[in-house]
Design a protein around this motif. Structure first.
Motif, PDB file in Angstrom:
ATOM      1  N   MET A  47     -78.439 118.312  91.731  1.00 22.29           N
ATOM      2  CA  MET A  47     -78.054 119.227  90.782  1.00 22.29           C
ATOM      3  C   MET A  47     -78.847 120.326  91.193  1.00 22.29           C
ATOM      4  SD  MET A  47     -75.685 119.899  87.600  1.00 22.29           S
ATOM      5  CE  MET A  47     -77.098 119.337  86.863  1.00 22.29           C
ATOM      6  N   CYS A  65     -70.599 123.554  88.558  1.00 23.46           N
ATOM      7  CA  CYS A  65     -70.548 122.433  89.054  1.00 23.46           C
ATOM      8  C   CYS A  65     -72.293 121.691  88.116  1.00 23.46           C
ATOM      9  CB  CYS A  65     -70.428 121.524  90.351  1.00 23.46           C
ATOM     10  SG  CYS A  65     -69.438 120.005  90.258  1.00 23.46           S
ATOM     11  N   ASP A 103     -72.524 117.986  87.959  1.00 20.85           N
ATOM     12  CA  ASP A 103     -72.526 116.925  88.325  1.00 20.85           C
ATOM     13  C   ASP A 103     -72.744 115.924  86.889  1.00 20.85           C
ATOM     14  OD1 ASP A 103     -73.215 115.244  89.586  1.00 20.85           O
ATOM     15  OD2 ASP A 103     -75.367 115.302  89.775  1.00 20.85           O
ATOM     16  N   CYS A 104     -71.515 115.409  86.428  1.00 19.31           N
ATOM     17  CA  CYS A 104     -71.142 115.445  85.006  1.00 19.31           C
ATOM     18  C   CYS A 104     -71.136 113.242  85.608  1.00 19.31           C
ATOM     19  CB  CYS A 104     -69.757 115.226  84.349  1.00 19.31           C
ATOM     20  SG  CYS A 104     -68.910 117.318  84.493  1.00 19.31           S
ATOM     21  N   PRO A 110     -67.824 112.174  86.510  1.00 18.88           N
ATOM     22  CA  PRO A 110     -66.988 113.640  86.946  1.00 18.88           C
ATOM     23  C   PRO A 110     -65.332 113.185  86.867  1.00 18.88           C
ATOM     24  CG  PRO A 110     -68.169 112.510  88.236  1.00 18.88           C
ATOM     25  CD  PRO A 110     -68.159 111.465  87.331  1.00 18.88           C
ATOM     26  N   HIS A 130     -63.002 113.208  90.010  1.00 19.44           N
ATOM     27  CA  HIS A 130     -63.039 112.722  90.457  1.00 19.44           C
ATOM     28  C   HIS A 130     -60.964 112.169  91.008  1.00 19.44           C
ATOM     29  CE1 HIS A 130     -67.253 112.115  92.608  1.00 19.44           C
ATOM     30  NE2 HIS A 130     -66.849 113.297  92.781  1.00 19.44           N
ATOM     31  N   ARG A 172     -64.422 113.933  96.225  1.00 21.40           N
ATOM     32  CA  ARG A 172     -66.339 114.590  96.006  1.00 21.40           C
ATOM     33  C   ARG A 172     -67.287 115.202  95.563  1.00 21.40           C
ATOM     34  NH1 ARG A 172     -68.826 110.212 100.777  1.00 21.40           N
ATOM     35  NH2 ARG A 172     -70.729 111.446  99.719  1.00 21.40           N
ATOM     36  N   PRO A 202     -68.209 117.262  92.896  1.00 25.90           N
ATOM     37  CA  PRO A 202     -70.115 118.107  92.553  1.00 25.90           C
ATOM     38  C   PRO A 202     -71.219 117.676  94.293  1.00 25.90           C
ATOM     39  CG  PRO A 202     -69.319 116.076  91.140  1.00 25.90           C
ATOM     40  CD  PRO A 202     -67.728 115.783  92.383  1.00 25.90           C
ATOM     41  N   GLU A 203     -70.590 116.846  94.935  1.00 24.59           N
ATOM     42  CA  GLU A 203     -71.478 116.468  95.829  1.00 24.59           C
ATOM     43  C   GLU A 203     -71.168 118.092  97.324  1.00 24.59           C
ATOM     44  OE1 GLU A 203     -70.996 112.981  98.223  1.00 24.59           O
ATOM     45  OE2 GLU A 203     -71.360 111.912  96.157  1.00 24.59           O
ATOM     46  N   ASN A 240     -69.996 120.954  95.757  1.00 28.97           N
ATOM     47  CA  ASN A 240     -70.512 122.082  95.445  1.00 28.97           C
ATOM     48  C   ASN A 240     -71.568 122.741  95.092  1.00 28.97           C
ATOM     49  OD1 ASN A 240     -68.275 123.564  94.453  1.00 28.97           O
ATOM     50  ND2 ASN A 240     -67.425 122.164  92.266  1.00 28.97           N
ATOM     51  N   ASP A 241     -72.444 121.585  95.544  1.00 24.15           N
ATOM     52  CA  ASP A 241     -73.881 121.351  94.945  1.00 24.15           C
ATOM     53  C   ASP A 241     -74.259 121.982  96.622  1.00 24.15           C
ATOM     54  OD1 ASP A 241     -76.551 120.863  94.446  1.00 24.15           O
ATOM     55  OD2 ASP A 241     -76.691 119.180  95.630  1.00 24.15           O
ATOM     56  N   ASN A 266     -63.718 126.004  91.999  1.00 22.76           N
ATOM     57  CA  ASN A 266     -62.909 123.774  92.543  1.00 22.76           C
ATOM     58  C   ASN A 266     -61.897 123.771  94.164  1.00 22.76           C
ATOM     59  OD1 ASN A 266     -65.139 122.706  91.426  1.00 22.76           O
ATOM     60  ND2 ASN A 266     -63.413 121.140  90.478  1.00 22.76           N
TER      61      ASN A 266
END
Length: 449
Positions: A1, A46, A48-49, A52, A55, A63, A65-66, A68-69, A117
């Protein structure tokens, strides 16, 4: 992140819709797009909790957070690769998914402002196509042949997964083009059909064969295939069997929606065959997304007035204590079609339709109802109040959902997918179910049947 504090400094920003006075004049997509800088900023929100929930909420296990990063850092090709590991068609879900992931986003629970998202997903897909990151792949064949019956989202997902696994895949569909409800149910102003054509062309380039205008009997499957994915959806709409149903001017929602989409594709109909709201007072019965699609289509066809009624109570605004997370939040929803002009009413049951001497509908008698707790638990009990009135209308559209399909006994090598398996559901769930059907077929064939 890249920036762990963006969710505190960057507010949620949606692309929004084209102006009402402009969009109701055509069937072009109503949703706008953000510029690349703004889109990357939205991806940076996002968090990256540690856990998360997105999911878990996404039927595809995306996936989020991935990718989005990767989007935030400008790695669009990487973002697309991560996204398509779980989602075969992000260009579809990026337009028509209700975003279960956003309802489960931690930022939604804390700030009521989840990461965008769905829009991010759609932006990644469109960037991938525009930058030519998407191209036909070479497939190593395994010598096995399978057939997919139905080319809606579940059938397309099953075909895509099986093809990538090396199977020679043929898709059969009763309609003249692929897409199922994506093409013939969802209006163009939500999903331009060129988006479907683009994906089908890619699938054909990768070796999948499509055969149209073929009605398949599930008890007599096409010969020459080792297994079959039956992904025929829910073809039977829920009807309203009340007095006056036979009057002219009363249609099932898909009679209007599918015809309009076919007209936009270039097909012509005789004047007496047209299902048009031009110059009419339209009554839409049913408060879901299909009803909203009818409202938007009626506006674009030239309706002079649109009323939507729903038998259930009006949901609360913002938060519903009856549907706490992780349940789907049943709250008041206003779509862009509603914003274009619509009278909305709740707790109304339709008793009968009224017509003129020519046999055409002129109104609907409705009655207020109330819902009482069921002493045995379960669904509340509907009680008529006796308060009746007549809603004047020249056209009625029944948008009350679909009946779960009933299948005959199927052979051991036939596997159900999508709405054909579960009953009417979401596009994203249909894709997930199609993927599961592909896994079952692969296991069946590799396991020696």
């Amino acid at each position: 992140m890249g920036n762990p504090k963006s969710f505190m400094t960057v507010p949620r920003k949606e692309a929004g819709y084209r102006p009402k006075h402009d969009r109701i004049l055509d069937f072009g997509e109503v949703e706008q797009t953000l510029n690349v800088k703004d889109r990357q900023e939205q991806a940076s929100r996002c968090m990256d909790c540690g856990v998360p929930f997105c999911h878990w909420a996404c039927p595809l296990g995306s996936r989020i957070p991935e990718w989005n990063d990767a989007l935030y850092h400008g790695n669009f090709e990487e973002a697309y690769q991560i996204l398509t590991r779980t989602n075969d068609f992000p260009e579809f879900t990026g337009r028509v998914c209700p975003a279960l992931c956003e309802k489960s986003c931690v930022l939604n629970h804390v700030l009521n402002a989840p990461t965008t998202n769905r829009e991010n997903e759609g932006a990644i897909a469109e960037m991938a196509f525009s930058e030519c990151y998407v191209h036909p792949r070479e497939i190593i064949r395994n010598g096995h042949k399978v057939a997919v019956i139905g080319s809606g989202p579940s059938g397309l997902a099953a075909a895509n997964r099986l093809n990538l696994a090396g199977y020679t895949v043929t898709v059969f569909d009763k309609n003249e083009s692929a897409g199922g409800l994506l093409r013939f149910g969802i209006p163009n102003f939500k999903l331009n059909k060129a988006i479907i054509d683009r994906r089908i062309a890619l699938m054909e380039a990768e070796g999948i064969t499509f055969k149209y205008g073929v009605e398949v009997d599930p008890t007599k499957m096409p010969e020459g295939y080792e297994a079959y994915a039956l992904c025929t959806g829910t073809p039977q709409a829920r009807d309203l069997k009340v007095e006056g149903r036979e009057l002219k001017g009363i249609y099932l929602a898909l009679e209007m929606l599918s015809q309009q989409n076919r007209i936009l594709a270039g097909k012509t109909f005789k004047p007496e065959e047209l299902v048009s709201a031009k110059g009419k007072r339209v009554l839409v019965i049913g408060g879901g997304d299909t009803g909203s699609d009818c409202i938007g289509t009626a506006h674009r066809q030239g309706a002079i007035e649109v009323t939507q009624i729903e038998i259930m109570p009006k949901p609360p605004v913002g938060y519903n204590p009856q549907t706490p997370w992780p349940q789907w939040p049943r709250i008041f929803k206003t779509t862009f079609a509603h914003e274009e002009g619509c009278t909305r009413r709740w707790l109304l049951n339709t008793n009968k339709f009224i017509g003129n001497k020519a046999g055409h509908v002129t109104g609907a008698e409705v009655e207020e109802v109330e819902w009482l707790p069921n002493p045995e638990g379960g669904r509340p009990i509907m009680k008529a109040t006796g308060k009746k009135e007549t809603i004047k209308c020249d056209m009625v559209l029944l948008a009350m959902g679909f009946l779960r399909p009933q299948h005959p006994e199927l052979a051991a090598n036939v596997f159900l997918g999508g709405d054909a398996a579960s009953g009417a559901s979401l596009v994203v769930r249909a894709i997930a179910s199609g993927q599961q059907a592909a896994k079952q077929i692969d296991a069946y064939i590799k396991g020696g049947k």
